[in-house]
Write a protein that holds these residues in place. Structure first.
Motif, PDB file in Angstrom:
ATOM      1  N   ILE A   1       0.850  -1.184   0.000  1.00  0.00           N
ATOM      2  CA  ILE A   1       0.000   0.000   0.000  1.00  0.00           C
ATOM      3  C   ILE A   1       0.892   1.243   0.000  1.00  0.00           C
ATOM      4  O   ILE A   1       1.643   1.470   0.939  1.00  0.00           O
ATOM      5  N   PRO A   2       0.813   2.031  -1.061  1.00  0.00           N
ATOM      6  CA  PRO A   2       1.682   3.203  -1.196  1.00  0.00           C
ATOM      7  C   PRO A   2       1.062   4.468  -0.591  1.00  0.00           C
ATOM      8  O   PRO A   2       0.660   5.388  -1.292  1.00  0.00           O
ATOM      9  N   TRP A   3       0.982   4.526   0.741  1.00  0.00           N
ATOM     10  CA  TRP A   3       0.294   5.624   1.416  1.00  0.00           C
ATOM     11  C   TRP A   3       0.824   7.003   1.027  1.00  0.00           C
ATOM     12  O   TRP A   3       0.088   7.970   1.041  1.00  0.00           O
ATOM     13  N   ASN A   4       2.083   7.104   0.675  1.00  0.00           N
ATOM     14  CA  ASN A   4       2.661   8.419   0.377  1.00  0.00           C
ATOM     15  C   ASN A   4       2.622   8.762  -1.118  1.00  0.00           C
ATOM     16  O   ASN A   4       3.185   9.766  -1.528  1.00  0.00           O
ATOM     17  N   ASP A   5       1.946   7.966  -1.910  1.00  0.00           N
ATOM     18  CA  ASP A   5       1.856   8.203  -3.349  1.00  0.00           C
ATOM     19  C   ASP A   5       0.609   9.028  -3.670  1.00  0.00           C
ATOM     20  O   ASP A   5      -0.494   8.691  -3.260  1.00  0.00           O
ATOM     21  N   ALA A   6       0.790  10.104  -4.421  1.00  0.00           N
ATOM     22  CA  ALA A   6      -0.322  11.011  -4.730  1.00  0.00           C
ATOM     23  C   ALA A   6      -1.445  10.319  -5.500  1.00  0.00           C
ATOM     24  O   ALA A   6      -2.631  10.562  -5.238  1.00  0.00           O
ATOM     25  N   ASP A   7      -1.107   9.458  -6.449  1.00  0.00           N
ATOM     26  CA  ASP A   7      -2.139   8.752  -7.222  1.00  0.00           C
ATOM     27  C   ASP A   7      -2.952   7.816  -6.339  1.00  0.00           C
ATOM     28  O   ASP A   7      -4.170   7.719  -6.461  1.00  0.00           O
ATOM     29  N   PHE A   8      -2.270   7.117  -5.427  1.00  0.00           N
ATOM     30  CA  PHE A   8      -2.977   6.223  -4.506  1.00  0.00           C
ATOM     31  C   PHE A   8      -3.905   7.040  -3.601  1.00  0.00           C
ATOM     32  O   PHE A   8      -5.059   6.681  -3.390  1.00  0.00           O
ATOM     33  N   SER A   9      -3.395   8.149  -3.093  1.00  0.00           N
ATOM     34  CA  SER A   9      -4.214   9.013  -2.234  1.00  0.00           C
ATOM     35  C   SER A   9      -5.449   9.496  -2.973  1.00  0.00           C
ATOM     36  O   SER A   9      -6.542   9.553  -2.404  1.00  0.00           O
ATOM     37  N   GLN A  10      -5.291   9.825  -4.235  1.00  0.00           N
ATOM     38  CA  GLN A  10      -6.425  10.274  -5.042  1.00  0.00           C
ATOM     39  C   GLN A  10      -7.461   9.162  -5.186  1.00  0.00           C
ATOM     40  O   GLN A  10      -8.657   9.392  -5.056  1.00  0.00           O
ATOM     41  N   ARG A  11      -7.014   7.929  -5.443  1.00  0.00           N
ATOM     42  CA  ARG A  11      -7.941   6.800  -5.549  1.00  0.00           C
ATOM     43  C   ARG A  11      -8.670   6.555  -4.228  1.00  0.00           C
ATOM     44  O   ARG A  11      -9.873   6.275  -4.209  1.00  0.00           O
ATOM     45  N   MET A  12      -7.951   6.676  -3.115  1.00  0.00           N
ATOM     46  CA  MET A  12      -8.576   6.484  -1.800  1.00  0.00           C
ATOM     47  C   MET A  12      -9.646   7.555  -1.562  1.00  0.00           C
ATOM     48  O   MET A  12     -10.738   7.255  -1.088  1.00  0.00           O
ATOM     49  N   LEU A  13      -9.329   8.798  -1.905  1.00  0.00           N
ATOM     50  CA  LEU A  13     -10.281   9.885  -1.728  1.00  0.00           C
ATOM     51  C   LEU A  13     -11.514   9.673  -2.597  1.00  0.00           C
ATOM     52  O   LEU A  13     -12.644   9.854  -2.141  1.00  0.00           O
ATOM     53  N   GLU A  14     -11.309   9.274  -3.834  1.00  0.00           N
ATOM     54  CA  GLU A  14     -12.445   9.023  -4.728  1.00  0.00           C
ATOM     55  C   GLU A  14     -13.362   7.948  -4.160  1.00  0.00           C
ATOM     56  O   GLU A  14     -14.591   8.073  -4.216  1.00  0.00           O
ATOM     57  N   ASN A  15     -12.791   6.878  -3.608  1.00  0.00           N
ATOM     58  CA  ASN A  15     -13.607   5.829  -2.985  1.00  0.00           C
ATOM     59  C   ASN A  15     -14.291   6.336  -1.735  1.00  0.00           C
ATOM     60  O   ASN A  15     -15.435   5.983  -1.450  1.00  0.00           O
ATOM     61  N   HIS A  16     -13.598   7.155  -0.968  1.00  0.00           N
ATOM     62  CA  HIS A  16     -14.166   7.694   0.270  1.00  0.00           C
ATOM     63  C   HIS A  16     -15.382   8.570  -0.023  1.00  0.00           C
ATOM     64  O   HIS A  16     -16.361   8.548   0.706  1.00  0.00           O
ATOM     65  N   LEU A  17     -15.323   9.321  -1.104  1.00  0.00           N
ATOM     66  CA  LEU A  17     -16.399  10.255  -1.432  1.00  0.00           C
ATOM     67  C   LEU A  17     -17.456   9.672  -2.364  1.00  0.00           C
ATOM     68  O   LEU A  17     -18.474  10.296  -2.606  1.00  0.00           O
ATOM     69  N   SER A  18     -17.236   8.475  -2.865  1.00  0.00           N
ATOM     70  CA  SER A  18     -18.154   7.866  -3.826  1.00  0.00           C
ATOM     71  C   SER A  18     -19.543   7.675  -3.224  1.00  0.00           C
ATOM     72  O   SER A  18     -19.691   7.282  -2.070  1.00  0.00           O
ATOM     73  N   GLN A  19     -20.549   7.920  -4.023  1.00  0.00           N
ATOM     74  CA  GLN A  19     -21.929   7.667  -3.622  1.00  0.00           C
ATOM     75  C   GLN A  19     -22.422   6.331  -4.169  1.00  0.00           C
ATOM     76  O   GLN A  19     -23.581   5.980  -4.027  1.00  0.00           O
ATOM     77  N   GLU A  20     -21.534   5.563  -4.788  1.00  0.00           N
ATOM     78  CA  GLU A  20     -21.912   4.290  -5.398  1.00  0.00           C
ATOM     79  C   GLU A  20     -21.762   3.107  -4.453  1.00  0.00           C
ATOM     80  O   GLU A  20     -22.175   2.004  -4.772  1.00  0.00           O
ATOM     81  N   HIS A  21     -21.145   3.309  -3.302  1.00  0.00           N
ATOM     82  CA  HIS A  21     -20.997   2.238  -2.314  1.00  0.00           C
ATOM     83  C   HIS A  21     -20.940   2.856  -0.926  1.00  0.00           C
ATOM     84  O   HIS A  21     -20.912   4.070  -0.787  1.00  0.00           O
ATOM     85  N   ASP A  22     -20.941   2.030   0.097  1.00  0.00           N
ATOM     86  CA  ASP A  22     -20.936   2.501   1.490  1.00  0.00           C
ATOM     87  C   ASP A  22     -19.607   2.206   2.175  1.00  0.00           C
ATOM     88  O   ASP A  22     -19.568   1.882   3.350  1.00  0.00           O
ATOM     89  N   TRP A  23     -18.516   2.277   1.461  1.00  0.00           N
ATOM     90  CA  TRP A  23     -17.231   1.911   2.052  1.00  0.00           C
ATOM     91  C   TRP A  23     -16.712   2.928   3.039  1.00  0.00           C
ATOM     92  O   TRP A  23     -15.968   2.599   3.934  1.00  0.00           O
ATOM     93  N   ALA A  24     -17.033   4.184   2.863  1.00  0.00           N
ATOM     94  CA  ALA A  24     -16.464   5.196   3.751  1.00  0.00           C
ATOM     95  C   ALA A  24     -17.537   6.197   4.156  1.00  0.00           C
ATOM     96  O   ALA A  24     -18.206   6.013   5.153  1.00  0.00           O
ATOM     97  N   SER A  25     -17.705   7.247   3.374  1.00  0.00           N
ATOM     98  CA  SER A  25     -18.706   8.257   3.704  1.00  0.00           C
ATOM     99  C   SER A  25     -20.107   7.712   3.499  1.00  0.00           C
ATOM    100  O   SER A  25     -20.327   6.816   2.703  1.00  0.00           O
ATOM    101  N   ARG A  26     -21.037   8.294   4.211  1.00  0.00           N
ATOM    102  CA  ARG A  26     -22.427   7.891   4.056  1.00  0.00           C
ATOM    103  C   ARG A  26     -23.003   8.426   2.756  1.00  0.00           C
ATOM    104  O   ARG A  26     -22.534   9.404   2.197  1.00  0.00           O
ATOM    105  N   LYS A  27     -24.062   7.808   2.336  1.00  0.00           N
ATOM    106  CA  LYS A  27     -24.798   8.290   1.170  1.00  0.00           C
ATOM    107  C   LYS A  27     -25.408   9.652   1.515  1.00  0.00           C
ATOM    108  O   LYS A  27     -25.810   9.902   2.650  1.00  0.00           O
ATOM    109  N   LEU A  28     -25.507  10.518   0.513  1.00  0.00           N
ATOM    110  CA  LEU A  28     -26.033  11.857   0.749  1.00  0.00           C
ATOM    111  C   LEU A  28     -27.465  11.843   1.281  1.00  0.00           C
ATOM    112  O   LEU A  28     -27.837  12.696   2.086  1.00  0.00           O
ATOM    113  N   ALA A  29     -28.271  10.879   0.857  1.00  0.00           N
ATOM    114  CA  ALA A  29     -29.648  10.793   1.355  1.00  0.00           C
ATOM    115  C   ALA A  29     -29.667  10.564   2.869  1.00  0.00           C
ATOM    116  O   ALA A  29     -30.507  11.132   3.579  1.00  0.00           O
ATOM    117  N   VAL A  30     -28.753   9.758   3.372  1.00  0.00           N
ATOM    118  CA  VAL A  30     -28.662   9.499   4.818  1.00  0.00           C
ATOM    119  C   VAL A  30     -28.192  10.763   5.529  1.00  0.00           C
ATOM    120  O   VAL A  30     -28.734  11.151   6.566  1.00  0.00           O
TER     121      VAL A  30
END
Length: 87
Positions: free
Chosen positions: A22-51
């Motif tokens: 896991i390349p925690w200090n890599d900018a591209d990896f960080s970007q992918r993690m952020l995209e997943n965290h903010l995604s509304q297509e799954h419940d992996w991190a942030s809640r859905k906006l409706a909730v």
């Protein structure tokens, strides 16, 4: 999705073909993690906006006129954004 189902799934982090750890200090990896965290297509991190909207509705119902809310910066600001729109 309930927490027990989420825990039991234990979905591994998907690395790119050229990554061996896991390349925690890599900018591209960080970007992918952020995209997943903010995604509304799954419940992996942030809640859905409706909730979040339902929770903000409830929170606003508990606050008096002119109330102030302190956001301690522990997330992407979804709640603060909605609360700010409501004054």
């Amino acid at each position: 999705m309930n927490i027990n189902k989420l825990i039991s799934q234990h979905l591994p982090i998907r690395l790119l073909p050229n990554e061996s750890k896991i390349p925690w200090n890599d900018a591209d990896f960080s970007q992918r993690m952020l995209e997943n965290h903010l995604s509304q297509e799954h419940d992996w991190a942030s809640r859905k906006l409706a909730v979040i909207e339902r929770q903000v509705d409830w929170l606003c119902s508990q606050l008096g006129p002119g109330a102030q809310v302190l956001d301690l910066g522990c997330g992407p600001g979804f709640y603060t954004q909605l609360l700010a729109k409501r004054g």
